[in-house]
Design a protein around this motif. Structure first.
Motif, short mmCIF file in Angstrom:
data_model
loop_
_atom_site.label_atom_id
_atom_site.label_comp_id
_atom_site.label_asym_id
_atom_site.label_seq_id
_atom_site.Cartn_x
_atom_site.Cartn_y
_atom_site.Cartn_z
N VAL A 587 -7.75 24.03 -41.37
CA VAL A 587 -6.65 23.20 -41.89
C VAL A 587 -5.31 23.83 -41.57
O VAL A 587 -4.33 23.16 -41.16
CB VAL A 587 -6.83 22.98 -43.40
CG1 VAL A 587 -5.60 22.28 -43.98
CG2 VAL A 587 -8.08 22.16 -43.67
N CYS A 588 -5.25 25.18 -41.74
CA CYS A 588 -3.99 25.89 -41.45
C CYS A 588 -3.62 25.76 -39.98
O CYS A 588 -2.45 25.53 -39.62
CB CYS A 588 -4.13 27.36 -41.84
SG CYS A 588 -4.23 27.64 -43.60
N VAL A 589 -4.61 25.90 -39.11
CA VAL A 589 -4.34 25.79 -37.67
C VAL A 589 -3.84 24.37 -37.32
O VAL A 589 -2.88 24.18 -36.55
CB VAL A 589 -5.61 26.14 -36.87
CG1 VAL A 589 -5.42 25.77 -35.38
CG2 VAL A 589 -5.94 27.61 -37.01
N ILE A 592 -0.25 23.92 -38.69
CA ILE A 592 0.73 24.67 -37.88
C ILE A 592 0.94 23.99 -36.53
O ILE A 592 2.06 23.92 -35.99
CB ILE A 592 0.25 26.13 -37.73
CG1 ILE A 592 0.31 26.85 -39.07
CG2 ILE A 592 1.07 26.87 -36.69
CD1 ILE A 592 -0.28 28.23 -39.04
N SER A 593 -0.18 23.51 -35.97
CA SER A 593 -0.08 22.81 -34.67
C SER A 593 0.81 21.56 -34.80
O SER A 593 1.67 21.28 -33.95
CB SER A 593 -1.48 22.44 -34.18
OG SER A 593 -1.39 21.72 -32.96
N HIS A 594 0.60 20.80 -35.91
CA HIS A 594 1.43 19.61 -36.14
C HIS A 594 2.89 19.98 -36.35
O HIS A 594 3.82 19.35 -35.82
CB HIS A 594 0.88 18.86 -37.36
CG HIS A 594 1.74 17.70 -37.77
ND1 HIS A 594 1.85 16.50 -37.04
CD2 HIS A 594 2.58 17.54 -38.85
CE1 HIS A 594 2.67 15.69 -37.64
NE2 HIS A 594 3.15 16.29 -38.76
N LEU A 595 3.10 21.07 -37.15
CA LEU A 595 4.45 21.53 -37.42
C LEU A 595 5.13 21.99 -36.14
O LEU A 595 6.33 21.75 -35.92
CB LEU A 595 4.40 22.65 -38.46
CG LEU A 595 5.74 23.18 -38.95
CD1 LEU A 595 6.55 22.06 -39.64
CD2 LEU A 595 5.53 24.34 -39.94
N GLN A 596 4.34 22.63 -35.26
CA GLN A 596 4.90 23.10 -33.99
C GLN A 596 5.34 21.93 -33.10
O GLN A 596 6.42 21.94 -32.48
CB GLN A 596 3.85 23.96 -33.26
CG GLN A 596 4.39 24.61 -32.00
CD GLN A 596 3.32 25.48 -31.33
OE1 GLN A 596 2.15 25.37 -31.67
NE2 GLN A 596 3.75 26.32 -30.40
N ASN A 597 4.51 20.87 -33.06
CA ASN A 597 4.85 19.70 -32.26
C ASN A 597 6.13 19.00 -32.78
O ASN A 597 7.01 18.55 -32.01
CB ASN A 597 3.68 18.71 -32.23
CG ASN A 597 2.49 19.28 -31.48
OD1 ASN A 597 2.67 20.07 -30.56
ND2 ASN A 597 1.28 18.84 -31.84
N GLU A 624 7.86 20.56 -45.17
CA GLU A 624 7.53 21.03 -46.53
C GLU A 624 6.07 20.75 -46.87
O GLU A 624 5.36 21.59 -47.45
CB GLU A 624 8.46 20.33 -47.53
CG GLU A 624 8.22 20.80 -48.97
CD GLU A 624 9.17 20.09 -49.93
OE1 GLU A 624 9.10 20.42 -51.13
OE2 GLU A 624 9.95 19.22 -49.47
N GLU A 625 5.62 19.55 -46.45
CA GLU A 625 4.21 19.20 -46.74
C GLU A 625 3.25 20.12 -46.00
O GLU A 625 2.24 20.58 -46.54
CB GLU A 625 3.98 17.73 -46.36
CG GLU A 625 2.56 17.27 -46.70
CD GLU A 625 2.37 15.81 -46.32
OE1 GLU A 625 1.21 15.33 -46.44
OE2 GLU A 625 3.34 15.15 -45.90
N CYS A 626 3.57 20.39 -44.72
CA CYS A 626 2.68 21.29 -43.94
C CYS A 626 2.69 22.70 -44.50
O CYS A 626 1.66 23.39 -44.56
CB CYS A 626 3.15 21.31 -42.47
SG CYS A 626 2.79 19.76 -41.59
#
Length: 808
Positions: A587-589, A592-597, A624-626
């Motif tokens: 879930v964390c990966v 983070i991947s979504h946040l990075q995009n 904030e949600e991520c």
């Protein structure tokens, strides 16, 4: 004139001359008669005295010989009987010592080859119990090793069952009053102080440790279940290439020696006293004085009845230099009874003959005095005297016949010889054995009857008696007419007349061929028995070799199975850890991947100056949600890591102390009141308020906490109130924890793996399944106890925990 004168003179002097001649004739006759009477009396008196002296001497010699013969035969019979029965004791003791030495050699060989560690303590204990179970005569068997000489793991067995506070291997197996085998730890092996019984409790360990040789420990008393039992110990050292490393021993009850002593008493001569004495002089068994058992036997032997003849037989025990002994005191009167009867009979007959001869001598003297005073009756009195002497001779011959009858009815061979070793007479036994009569043997020598080599030996013994002039007892061999060579015990003694002059010798020979054959048979039986013992020992060695090989194979297989099981367990554990950690980290990966995009898109819009306020607000809300999602899953991962760390409780070992169980557990249960209230669950603690325990309180509370948490999580899911019963107490030197709830119970497929990691029925609800594995790990590896779980669906769960009491 001259003629008349001559005639007158003739008639005058003739009667005087006749009277003188007649007077001279009667005088000469009287003198001759008196001389004849005195000579006859003297001759008769000498003959009477000679006969009486010879009769007395022969009777005395025969009595002495009969007594010696009776004593010799009784001693031989007693020795044969005692040796035969003593062999029973030697067989039991040698068998026990053989088992001890063989087992000691086997363990030493295993130690030198490095097999002891592989076999393990349980296997050696099993070997000891099997040996004791297969030998009913043994009371106990044990093996004690020097510190850390068995497997260098003494610290791991401190106060374990059948181990002492040092953890050294000191295994002791014995039979209780019902014949059941009991396993306990050996006691007193280091005690070298003399106790109230006069013995050293630790002698059974210290002596073989000091001398490096097998020992038979003198009798002592040990208490089992309140009963004092007299014992003797047979111990052997375990000597490896590095030196002394321990002992192996067997204890025997002394009552089996007492039974053998009573059996001896019933099979040997009456009034016989039988005593078994140890090497240090302690009375071990006695047929007459059982109350003196365990005390010194010297006083009993020295103060015994003078009418009892002592006999001592050594009792050798294999592999030791401390022989015991068997003392037998038997009644001389029983042995001498037959010879005393013969002596009494001979003495009575001799006294009767002496009285008759003395009376006859007095009568003859009185008559001879009458003949001396009355010449006319001289001839008559001479005839009377001759008749009387004839009767005396007949009486003497009758007495000799009676003596001959006595000699003829004895079982021994009796014979008389002159100075030149020529036969004067033999008894009936001699005539029957060698087919020769008493009349035919008169004047013959041994060379006329026996082969030259046999006769030469007889003559040499006769010459020895003549030279030494005292009785000789010798063993001789004679060839019977049937061709059989017989062995005799011969007693030869010189015979003297009244003047002390030697005129012959008497011999009494007793056939001991049967005794010799019996003795040879006993030796053959002993040799055969020793051969059987050697064969049995070899068989035992072969069996031990096969057993050791089997144990080695079992140990190898066990090691492979343990290794396989460990690998499977580690694989399951790693798979479980990977599964549990994969979800939150995934879930964390993803977050983070979504946040990075999103961040890349915002950066690009900022460069192009196309970023609007709405898009920025959207990015910040998503960010904030991520972050919140990442923080929650990382917290979940941290919790999982913390749970994994609880599998190893090494950090909890540091708080070992003595604490009050009731106060500690009760306070911890109070801290769980909120959880219990949420589940409407009630817990009952049953424990002695004064019970103290030395252990790790944090570990004990952690175990209780895992059990309660497991019940609250899985047992009680509805609104109905639940109950938990917790009982803590001490039984048979173990702390017992009994835990029971009335919840839903555990399914069979989960119950079989309840103590394995990651086993849970509510994984979908976020439960990892480590609680019961953590409790199991703490009980087994830290508290060195045991834990069992029993459950039936819809009927609740029961858990029993046992922890050894630590006296420290």
């Amino acid at each position: 004139m001259m003629t008349k004168k001559k005639g007158v003179q003739t008639s005058k002097f003739g009667p005087q001359l006749w009277f003188k001649a007649h007077y001279f004739y009667w005088f000469i006759t009287l003198v001759a008669t008196v001389a004849i009477i005195l000579f006859s009396y003297r001759t008769a008196d000498q003959l009477t005295q000679t006969t009486l002296d010879a009769s007395r001497q022969v009777a005395e010699q025969v009595t002495q010989v009969m007594q010696k013969e009776a004593l010799a035969r009784a001693q031989e019979k007693l020795e044969l009987t005692a040796k035969s029965k003593t062999s029973q004791v030697q067989t039991v003791l040698n068998s026990a010592m053989s088992v001890v030495t063989t087992l000691a050699q086997t363990l030493a060989g295993m130690k030198d080859q490095g097999m002891v560690v592989d076999v393990g303590r349980d296997a050696v204990n099993s070997m000891l119990s099997n040996i004791l179970n297969s030998h009913d005569a043994f009371f106990a068997i044990y093996s004690i090793w020097e510190p850390n000489q068995f497997d260098m793991l003494d610290l791991a067995y401190v106060n374990a069952p059948a181990h002492d506070a040092s953890g050294r291997f000191a295994s002791y197996w014995y039979r209780d009053s019902e014949g059941q085998l009991v396993h306990t730890v050996a006691r007193g092996y280091s005690d070298i102080q003399v106790n109230s019984q006069g013995s050293i409790p630790g002698a059974y360990y210290q002596l073989p440790r000091r001398d490096k040789t097998p020992h038979v420990i003198d009798p002592y008393t040990r208490t089992f279940a309140g009963e004092e039992i007299p014992l003797m110990s047979l111990v052997a050292p375990i000597i490896s290439q590095s030196g002394f490393i321990g002992i192996v021993g067997i204890d025997l009850k002394l009552d089996f020696l007492q039974r053998i002593a009573l059996n001896y008493h019933s099979t040997i001569l009456s009034r016989a006293q039988i005593m078994f004495v140890s090497h240090n002089g302690t009375l071990v068994a006695s047929s007459e004085h059982p109350e003196q058992i365990g005390k010194p036997a010297g006083a009993l032997i020295e103060n015994s009845d003078p009418g009892l003849l002592p006999l001592r037989l050594p009792l050798h025990i294999a592999h030791t230099q401390r022989p015991w002994s068997v003392h037998i005191l038997f009644d001389k009167s029983v042995i001498y009874q037959e010879s005393q009867k013969l002596t009494s009979s001979l003495q009575t007959r001799a006294n009767t003959m002496q009285h008759a001869l003395e009376q006859a001598s007095r009568n003859a003297l009185f008559k001879q005095m009458l003949l001396a005073s009355v010449l006319v009756m001289a001839t008559f009195f001479i005839l009377q005297l001759t008749t009387r002497l004839s009767k005396q001779e007949q009486a003497l011959r009758l007495s000799e016949g009676r003596l001959q009858a006595i000699l003829d009815n004895t079982s021994a061979v009796v014979y008389l010889k002159d100075k030149n070793s020529r036969y004067l007479m033999v008894n009936k036994k001699y005539e029957q054995l060698f087919n020769i009569t008493n009349n035919d043997i008169y004047g013959l020598s041994d060379f006329d009857i026996f082969p030259a080599e046999v006769a030469q030996a007889f003559q040499a013994h006769d010459k020895q008696v003549l030279q030494q002039t005292h009785p000789l007892e010798v063993e001789e061999q004679a060839l019977h007419p049937d061709g059989q060579l017989h062995t005799y015990i011969s007693v030869k003694f010189p015979i003297y007349d009244k003047s002390g002059d030697f005129y012959g010798l008497c011999g009494i020979s007793t056939d001991i061929t049967y005794l010799k054959q019996t003795e040879q048979r006993v030796r053959e039986l002993n040799a055969e028995l020793e051969l059987r013992v050697e064969e049995r020992t070899q068989q035992l060695n072969d069996s031990n070799t096969a057993l050791l090989e089997s144990l080695k194979q079992v140990k190898s297989t066990q090691a492979k199975l343990i290794k396989t099981e460990k690998m499977a367990t580690l694989s399951n554990m790693f798979a479980g850890i990977a599964h549990e950690m994969n979800t939150p980290l995934g879930v964390c990966v993803t977050a983070i991947s979504h946040l990075q995009n999103c961040a890349k898109s915002v950066v690009q819009q900022v460069k192009n100056q196309t970023l609007t306020a709405q898009e920025l607000n959207t990015f910040l809300a998503s960010n904030e949600e991520c972050c919140l999602l990442i923080m929650n899953n990382l917290s979940r991962s941290a919790e999982l890591v913390e749970s994994f760390k609880q599998i190893s409780a090494d950090d909890m070992r540091l708080d070992k102390s003595r604490f009050n169980i009731y106060a500690t557990v009760s306070a911890h249960l109070d801290s769980l009141d909120t959880k219990l209230h949420d589940k409407t669950c009630k817990i009952t603690l049953d424990c002695d308020r004064a019970l103290n325990f030395v252990s790790y309180p944090r570990i004990l509370l952690k175990v209780v906490d895992e059990l309660v948490t497991n019940s609250l999580t899985h047992a009680f899911t509805g609104d109905e109130p639940g109950t938990i019963y917790l009982k803590i107490g001490v039984e048979r030197e173990e702390l017992k924890i009994h835990y029971r709830d009335n919840g839903l119970g555990i399914d069979q497929d989960i119950l079989e793996h309840i103590f394995e990691p990651f086993i849970t029925s509510k994984r979908h609800q976020g439960h990892v399944g480590l609680g019961m594995h953590i409790a199991y790990n703490l009980v087994i590896n830290v508290l060195h106890g045991s834990i069992e779980c029993h459950s039936i669906p819809e009927q609740g769960t029961e858990i029993n925990i046992s922890v050894p009491v630590d006296d420290d």
